[in-house]
Enzyme design. Structure first.
Site, PDB file in Angstrom:
ATOM      1  N   GLY A  73       8.126  -1.739  -0.907  1.00  0.00           N
ATOM      2  CA  GLY A  73       8.458  -1.589   0.501  1.00  0.00           C
ATOM      3  C   GLY A  73       7.238  -1.287   1.356  1.00  0.00           C
ATOM      4  N   THR A  74       6.330  -0.484   0.829  1.00  0.00           N
ATOM      5  CA  THR A  74       5.143  -0.114   1.610  1.00  0.00           C
ATOM      6  C   THR A  74       4.326  -1.360   1.957  1.00  0.00           C
ATOM      7  OG1 THR A  74       5.087   2.041   0.554  1.00  0.00           O
ATOM      8  CG2 THR A  74       3.031   1.287   1.560  1.00  0.00           C
ATOM      9  N   ASN A 150      15.154   7.140   6.034  1.00  0.00           N
ATOM     10  CA  ASN A 150      15.114   7.582   4.638  1.00  0.00           C
ATOM     11  C   ASN A 150      15.457   9.053   4.460  1.00  0.00           C
ATOM     12  OD1 ASN A 150      12.527   7.070   6.061  1.00  0.00           O
ATOM     13  ND2 ASN A 150      11.728   8.498   4.535  1.00  0.00           N
ATOM     14  N   GLN A 180      15.991   1.337   2.941  1.00  0.00           N
ATOM     15  CA  GLN A 180      17.107   2.213   2.558  1.00  0.00           C
ATOM     16  C   GLN A 180      18.467   1.548   2.781  1.00  0.00           C
ATOM     17  OE1 GLN A 180      17.157   5.234   1.074  1.00  0.00           O
ATOM     18  NE2 GLN A 180      14.952   5.578   1.075  1.00  0.00           N
ATOM     19  N   HIS A 202      13.420  -0.819  -5.947  1.00  0.00           N
ATOM     20  CA  HIS A 202      13.757   0.411  -6.692  1.00  0.00           C
ATOM     21  C   HIS A 202      14.766   1.309  -5.989  1.00  0.00           C
ATOM     22  CE1 HIS A 202      11.152   3.688  -4.813  1.00  0.00           C
ATOM     23  NE2 HIS A 202      10.651   2.618  -4.234  1.00  0.00           N
ATOM     24  N   THR A 238      -1.011 -13.212  -8.524  1.00  0.00           N
ATOM     25  CA  THR A 238      -0.037 -13.662  -9.523  1.00  0.00           C
ATOM     26  C   THR A 238       1.254 -12.863  -9.386  1.00  0.00           C
ATOM     27  OG1 THR A 238      -1.806 -14.287 -11.009  1.00  0.00           O
ATOM     28  CG2 THR A 238       0.362 -13.950 -12.006  1.00  0.00           C
ATOM     29  N   CYS A 326       8.234  11.610  -0.049  1.00  0.00           N
ATOM     30  CA  CYS A 326       6.858  11.702   0.435  1.00  0.00           C
ATOM     31  C   CYS A 326       6.509  13.134   0.826  1.00  0.00           C
ATOM     32  CB  CYS A 326       6.656  10.826   1.659  1.00  0.00           C
ATOM     33  SG  CYS A 326       7.517   9.292   1.568  1.00  0.00           S
TER      34      CYS A 326
END
Ligand code: PLP
Length: 383
Positions: A73-74, A150, A180, A202, A238, A326
């Protein structure tokens, strides 16, 4: 995890679905070809990546050629914002409760000569579409509004903003961090006026380290890495084939029972909230009471330090979080909680459920919460 623990930290990450893990294992040990290789092993990997791409594109009404896989996501947030901003100086509008992966683009954007305009959400953690629109003008390159926060789980009026931006006929593109909300909230890029959507595997029982940026029908995304021509040249490198395969399976499984799972989670979330408020009548639910994710119960307990309560809950076998992942280890009030005016004297616990969370687990968590609150108040004096 032992059987006696209750995992309520699914906003941080989720357990990988066994069907996902099984599919991934095959692409590690059996079909390990590079999708760019011309032989049969390479073709098998390419075909698996394309299948996942189609599943993800279909889930939001996008063109499969506009799904760019990333490392999570980042990276999807970074690519979506930086990649949509041209050299021409202009401005970028974002809310004050965006994830740090979005808010922290500020220095970069300013160093490139762009103005960053921050729009405050209300005390209920929801931004007014009219405030966002008022901050935009003909020089706005990107408007970034997350679909769901989040920490406090509030849903933002992204479709209202997207449609208004399109109706206004301007060039500003709507970037939505859907990390989210994805699979808990229906997305259709075109009808919602979303130009760019960031998602991550994830958070939906897929593997960590894989995400995607999905582009709608308008504009281009400029690559932020130099390399080969993978992902249509937009995100060279890749491909993480096992991760992408796992992501595709996670999406298919999540969408199969999206509505039923959402209702179940919302019911359990409400049970948890009701019990928390019964145990501490002075507690407050952070953020809008109904415009929130089906799996998020963020609660500010009175005269309490979040880290104290969190530790006591863990001793009872309940895993939750004091804010977002975080902020772990950080005892300062989180920026999101400050933004909605949650008093420093309260201790916030974020309980986040998943489709695996059972009624029995929530009942256990409620009992544990009662014990933890009593211990915090009696033995530790709360703070
Ligand atoms: N955006 C939001 C709203 C998130 O909750 C997260 C993760 O917590 C991210 C972005 C970053 O995603 P990732 O962990 O896949 O890099």
């Amino acid at each position: 995890m032992t059987r006696s623990t209750v995992y309520l930290d699914n906003g941080a990450t989720t357990q990988t679905d066994p069907r996902v893990a099984e599919a991934m294992a095959r692409y590690l040990v059996e079909f390990y070809g590079n999708p760019s290789s011309s032989h049969a092993l390479g073709a098998a990997s390419k075909s698996a990546v394309d299948t996942a791409r189609r599943v993800i594109a279909d889930s939001v009404g996008a063109n499969p050629n506009k799904v760019y896989f990333t490392s999570g996501g980042t990276e999807a947030d970074t690519l979506g914002i930086r990649g949509a901003v041209p050299d021409r100086p202009g401005n970028v509008v974002m809310t004050n409760i965006e994830h740090p992966a979005v808010l922290n683009q500020r220095d970069y954007l300013e160093s490139r000569g762009h103005e960053v305009r921050i729009v405050d959400v209300g005390a209920d953690g929801v931004v007014a579409a009219s405030d966002v629109l008022a901050a935009t003008d003909r020089d706005t390159h990107v408007v970034a509004v997350m679909a769901a926060n989040n920490e406090i789980g509030t849903l933002q009026p992204v479709a209202e903003i997207g449609r208004a931006l399109r109706d206004g006929g301007g060039r500003a593109r709507l970037f939505v961090d859907g990390v989210q909300a994805y699979t808990k909230f229906p997305f259709d890029l075109e009808s919602m006026g979303i130009d760019l959507l960031a998602i991550s595997a994830h958070k939906i029982h897929g593997p960590p380290g894989v995400g995607a940026l999905i582009q709608g029908s308008r504009g281009r995304v400029l690559p932020q890495l130099a390399g080969g021509g993978q992902e249509a040249g937009v995100r060279p490198g890749t491909e993480n084939v096992p991760g992408i395969v796992g992501f595709g399976v996670a999406v298919s499984v999540a969408l199969d029972n999206e509505v039923r799972d959402g209702k179940t989670m919302a019911g359990l979330r409400d049970r948890l909230i009701a019990e928390a408020l019964r145990l501490d009548p002075a507690a407050q639910v952070n953020g809008h009471r109904t415009e929130r994710l089906c799996n998020n119960a963020s609660i500010a307990f009175s005269n309490m330090r979040g880290s104290t309560l969190l530790g006591l809950l863990e001793e009872e076998g309940v895993y939750a979080s004091a804010g977002s992942a975080c902020h772990a280890g950080n005892t300062k009030q989180s920026a999101v909680l400050s933004a909605i005016g949650v008093p420093e004297s309260t201790g916030t616990i974020r309980f986040t459920l998943s489709r695996y969370t059972t009624e029995e687990e929530v009942e256990r968590a409620c009992v544990s919460l009662g014990l933890a609150l009593a211990r915090a108040r009696t033995f530790l004096g709360g703070a």
